[in-house]
Scaffold this motif. Structure first.
Motif, short mmCIF file in Angstrom:
data_model
loop_
_atom_site.label_atom_id
_atom_site.label_comp_id
_atom_site.label_asym_id
_atom_site.label_seq_id
_atom_site.Cartn_x
_atom_site.Cartn_y
_atom_site.Cartn_z
N SER A 21 0.80 -1.23 0.00
CA SER A 21 0.00 0.00 0.00
C SER A 21 0.83 1.27 0.00
CB SER A 21 -0.93 0.01 1.22
OG SER A 21 -1.83 -1.08 1.17
N PHE A 22 2.17 1.15 0.14
CA PHE A 22 3.04 2.31 0.19
C PHE A 22 3.96 2.33 -1.02
CE2 PHE A 22 1.53 1.81 4.43
CZ PHE A 22 1.55 3.07 5.01
N GLU A 23 4.10 3.52 -1.62
CA GLU A 23 4.97 3.65 -2.78
C GLU A 23 6.44 3.56 -2.39
OE1 GLU A 23 5.56 6.62 -6.65
OE2 GLU A 23 4.92 7.45 -4.72
N PHE A 24 6.75 3.81 -1.12
CA PHE A 24 8.13 3.76 -0.64
C PHE A 24 8.30 2.58 0.32
CE2 PHE A 24 5.52 6.65 1.82
CZ PHE A 24 5.71 6.23 3.13
N ASP A 25 9.56 2.22 0.58
CA ASP A 25 9.84 1.13 1.49
C ASP A 25 10.60 1.64 2.71
OD1 ASP A 25 12.37 1.62 0.56
OD2 ASP A 25 12.47 -0.16 -0.71
N GLU A 26 11.06 0.72 3.54
CA GLU A 26 11.72 1.14 4.78
C GLU A 26 13.05 1.83 4.53
OE1 GLU A 26 13.07 -1.86 7.50
OE2 GLU A 26 13.35 -3.33 5.91
N ASN A 27 13.65 1.64 3.36
CA ASN A 27 14.88 2.35 3.04
C ASN A 27 14.68 3.85 3.11
OD1 ASN A 27 16.46 0.04 2.53
ND2 ASN A 27 15.66 -0.13 0.45
N PHE A 28 13.51 4.31 2.66
CA PHE A 28 13.19 5.73 2.68
C PHE A 28 13.06 6.23 4.12
CE2 PHE A 28 10.04 9.26 1.50
CZ PHE A 28 11.06 10.12 1.14
N LEU A 29 12.46 5.42 4.99
CA LEU A 29 12.30 5.81 6.39
C LEU A 29 13.65 5.91 7.09
CD1 LEU A 29 9.23 3.59 7.39
CD2 LEU A 29 9.23 5.93 6.52
N ILE A 30 14.54 4.94 6.85
CA ILE A 30 15.87 4.98 7.45
C ILE A 30 16.66 6.17 6.92
CG2 ILE A 30 18.08 3.76 7.56
CD1 ILE A 30 16.50 1.15 7.63
N PHE A 31 16.51 6.45 5.63
CA PHE A 31 17.15 7.61 5.02
C PHE A 31 16.71 8.90 5.71
CE2 PHE A 31 16.64 11.04 1.87
CZ PHE A 31 17.94 11.20 1.42
N LEU A 32 15.41 9.05 5.96
CA LEU A 32 14.89 10.24 6.62
C LEU A 32 15.37 10.33 8.07
CD1 LEU A 32 11.22 10.23 5.27
CD2 LEU A 32 13.06 11.78 4.61
N PHE A 33 15.41 9.19 8.74
CA PHE A 33 15.90 9.16 10.12
C PHE A 33 17.33 9.67 10.21
CE2 PHE A 33 18.47 6.31 12.94
CZ PHE A 33 18.23 7.00 14.13
N GLU A 34 18.18 9.18 9.32
CA GLU A 34 19.58 9.59 9.33
C GLU A 34 19.74 11.07 9.04
OE1 GLU A 34 21.14 6.92 6.44
OE2 GLU A 34 21.54 5.32 7.89
N HIS A 35 18.99 11.57 8.06
CA HIS A 35 19.14 12.98 7.68
C HIS A 35 18.49 13.93 8.67
CE1 HIS A 35 21.13 12.98 3.71
NE2 HIS A 35 20.71 11.73 3.68
N ALA A 36 17.59 13.43 9.50
CA ALA A 36 17.00 14.28 10.53
C ALA A 36 18.02 14.63 11.61
CB ALA A 36 15.79 13.57 11.17
N TYR A 37 19.09 13.83 11.71
CA TYR A 37 20.13 14.06 12.72
C TYR A 37 21.39 14.67 12.13
CZ TYR A 37 17.52 11.77 16.40
OH TYR A 37 16.57 11.47 17.33
N ALA A 38 21.82 14.21 10.98
CA ALA A 38 23.04 14.73 10.36
C ALA A 38 22.85 14.70 8.85
CB ALA A 38 24.25 13.89 10.76
N SER A 39 22.89 15.88 8.23
CA SER A 39 22.56 15.94 6.81
C SER A 39 23.34 17.04 6.12
CB SER A 39 21.06 16.18 6.63
OG SER A 39 20.72 16.28 5.27
N GLU A 40 23.63 16.80 4.85
CA GLU A 40 24.22 17.85 4.02
C GLU A 40 23.15 18.76 3.43
OE1 GLU A 40 24.31 14.04 1.45
OE2 GLU A 40 24.21 14.63 3.54
N PHE A 41 21.89 18.47 3.75
CA PHE A 41 20.77 19.27 3.25
C PHE A 41 20.15 20.08 4.38
CE2 PHE A 41 21.14 15.35 0.75
CZ PHE A 41 21.41 15.89 -0.50
N GLY A 42 19.41 21.11 4.03
CA GLY A 42 18.92 22.04 5.04
C GLY A 42 17.49 21.83 5.52
N SER A 43 16.81 20.81 5.03
CA SER A 43 15.39 20.64 5.34
C SER A 43 15.10 20.50 6.82
CB SER A 43 14.83 19.43 4.58
OG SER A 43 14.84 19.67 3.19
N PHE A 44 15.95 19.78 7.55
CA PHE A 44 15.70 19.54 8.97
C PHE A 44 16.50 20.48 9.87
CE2 PHE A 44 14.69 15.26 7.18
CZ PHE A 44 13.34 15.24 7.54
N LEU A 45 17.12 21.51 9.31
CA LEU A 45 17.85 22.48 10.11
C LEU A 45 16.89 23.47 10.76
CD1 LEU A 45 21.03 23.50 8.07
CD2 LEU A 45 20.90 22.06 10.10
N GLY A 46 17.20 23.87 11.98
CA GLY A 46 16.38 24.86 12.66
C GLY A 46 15.23 24.25 13.42
#
Length: 521
Positions: free
Chosen positions: A381-406
């Motif tokens: 039922s989901f277009e994405f798999d758990e790889n996407f969730l783990i990816f988001l978890f990692e970037h929420a803590y340390a990321s080269e992108f600014g989405s989760f900054l601030g």
């Protein structure tokens, strides 16, 4: 300027690693733009073959003070061509335009321009149409942190709005705000609405003694009050610490180990989050498909409130189970919704003790784990798999992108994050990156999904909690590889047939034009 240009000393020799993931040893510390590297050495001897370098992200280093603008995201140069600007991918004006196709009961308000009313809200918000900005300003003085009621989601089938806010500041004197009552009552048409509090009864009572509280039934007569408690941020932090400790000592045959997993409290936090979301979804998606407005709040509306509102949308709406739809939920509810990512994720999610501050808590990880439970029960039922969730978890803590900054949109604007950094969604939307997150077995499930919250159905997220105890390639089995191969084959076959059908349609159109030219007038 690169961050490396600001580093005065790039190498420290003869450092001693006293405690960590490997035996105590001497080595050199090298500091680069985004990593700290420990390179082991031996005095007068050759370096052993197994003495590998230890790489650590700056974000994962405890007790380091640095300015906000020194985060790696401000120095990151994207190696890929940005085809889809993630900063403009989720626009309030576009969202409101889609909303207008279903209802005209709401409007866009700029009452929070320059973040004058609520520092944790964005500057533009969707609010009930018949309510003026003066009422919103007064309601903000009655709600914790100025978080007055705003639209979170609108269910097209039942015409039911989902609204979120923070607790009312009634205090011991039972303070009343008629403007706030008017805002909520304006959403009532035929049926009563539901106010869902994500705190326990004891927490709500304790909050009243400190100036907060809950909506008195006598003043909000058209609303039913329901409590669906989700653990507080400190409870979630401690539960993860205990869970990590248990999983690092895993013994499959040990009954005591299973008992310790239950006592850790992490799985119960995930189950409580799903239960609260299911209650919200049940209020909105009722048997008679009648319009029933729902308001969600906890204390300050920054943590458990967002868990319940975002999970409820994923239960209710098939679009939220697509990659872009899921991103939209995160952007709207968590990033623009004011979840303080910089405070909650200041250190590694597994950090504990005096290193962590009073505001740190893996609240966002609870949300991701709850979604993982949904995927486990509804794998197609989901277009994405758990790889996407783990990816988001990692970037929420340390990321080269600014989405989760601030911590909120105000901080993003004050520090120019949207102008000076790359959006995480720009990376995800690139075709070469998107394909690694796609669930090849995706078969959209229309309407609502109802995952079970029975204890036997809430499972440990193996890929997350045992990620350092098993190599990445050990998660796949011959069976899963076969299924993946077959799925890839049929997905490719489907694309070929779609392309062929498109070619045939173009041929039909061209033949029709030729016949019209050749046919006599």
């Amino acid at each position: 300027m690169e961050l490396s240009e600001l580093i005065e000393v790039t190498r420290v020799r003869d450092a001693f690693m006293r405690k960590g993931p490997r035996p105590a040893q001497v080595g050199d510390i090298c500091i680069f733009g985004h990593h700290l590297i420990f390179a082991p050495t031996t005095v007068g001897k050759e370096v052993p073959d197994n003495a590998e370098e230890f790489w650590l992200l700056h974000k994962a280093v405890d007790r380091v003070l640095y300015g906000f603008l020194h985060d790696y995201a401000f120095f990151y140069n994207s190696p890929f061509t940005i085809l889809d600007d993630g900063w403009s991918a989720f626009d309030l004006e576009q969202e409101f335009a889609r909303l207008m196709l279903s209802t005209d009961a709401f409007r866009i308000s700029s009452v929070n321009e320059n973040f004058a009313i609520c520092p944790t809200y964005p500057e533009k918000l969707i609010v009930p149409k018949g309510i003026g900005d003066d009422y919103l300003k007064i309601s903000a003085t009655f709600r914790e942190g100025g978080r007055f009621p705003v639209l979170s989601y609108f269910h097209k089938e039942t015409k039911s709005p989902l609204v979120r806010c923070s607790q009312p500041l009634i205090g011991p004197t039972n303070r009343r705000c008629r403007e706030d009552e008017t805002i909520l009552n304006s959403m009532i048409t035929v049926n009563r609405g539901y106010i869902i509090d994500t705190r326990s009864k004891s927490s709500a009572t304790a909050a009243k003694a400190k100036g907060g509280g809950a909506e008195p039934q006598g003043n909000y007569r058209q609303w039913r009050y329901i409590q669906c408690p989700i653990p507080r941020q400190r409870e979630i932090h401690d539960a993860l610490t205990r869970m990590v400790d248990v999983c690092s000592e895993r013994k499959v045959t040990s009954d005591r180990w299973v008992s310790r997993v239950g006592q850790a409290g992490w799985l119960s936090s995930v189950a409580a989050s799903l239960e609260a979301a299911a209650n919200v979804a049940q209020c909105i998606y009722n048997e008679r498909l009648e319009e029933v407005p729902v308001v969600i709040h906890g204390g300050d509306g920054l943590d458990s409130t967002l868990i319940a509102s975002s999970l409820a949308q994923i239960l209710l709406d098939a679009d939220a189970r697509t990659i872009r739809g899921f991103e939209s939920v995160i952007e709207r509810e968590w990033i623009c919704g004011g979840h303080p990512f910089s405070l909650r994720n200041n250190h590694c999610a597994y950090a504990e003790g005096t290193v962590t501050g009073p505001f740190e808590s893996p609240v966002f990880l609870v949300f991701l784990d709850a979604v993982h439970q949904m995927i486990a029960q509804y794998p197609m039922s989901f277009e994405f798999d758990e790889n996407f969730l783990i990816f988001l978890f990692e970037h929420a803590y340390a990321s080269e992108f600014g989405s989760f900054l601030g911590n909120c949109e105000k901080e993003k604007k004050d520090n120019g994050i949207r102008k000076k950094t790359v959006s995480l969604w720009s990376h995800v939307h690139h075709p070469e990156n998107m394909k690694q997150f796609v669930n090849v077995c995706y078969d959209p499930t229309p309407g609502v999904i109802w995952p079970s919250i029975a204890p036997q159905c809430i499972k440990i997220w193996d890929r997350l909690f045992f990620r350092w105890q098993r190599p990445d390639n050990s998660w796949s089995t011959p069976e899963t590889e076969t299924i993946q191969s077959l799925a890839d084959h049929w997905k490719l076959r489907e694309k070929e047939l779609i392309a062929k059908a498109s070619s045939l349609r173009r041929s039909v159109v061209e033949l029709s034009r030729e016949l019209r030219v050749l046919s006599p007038m």
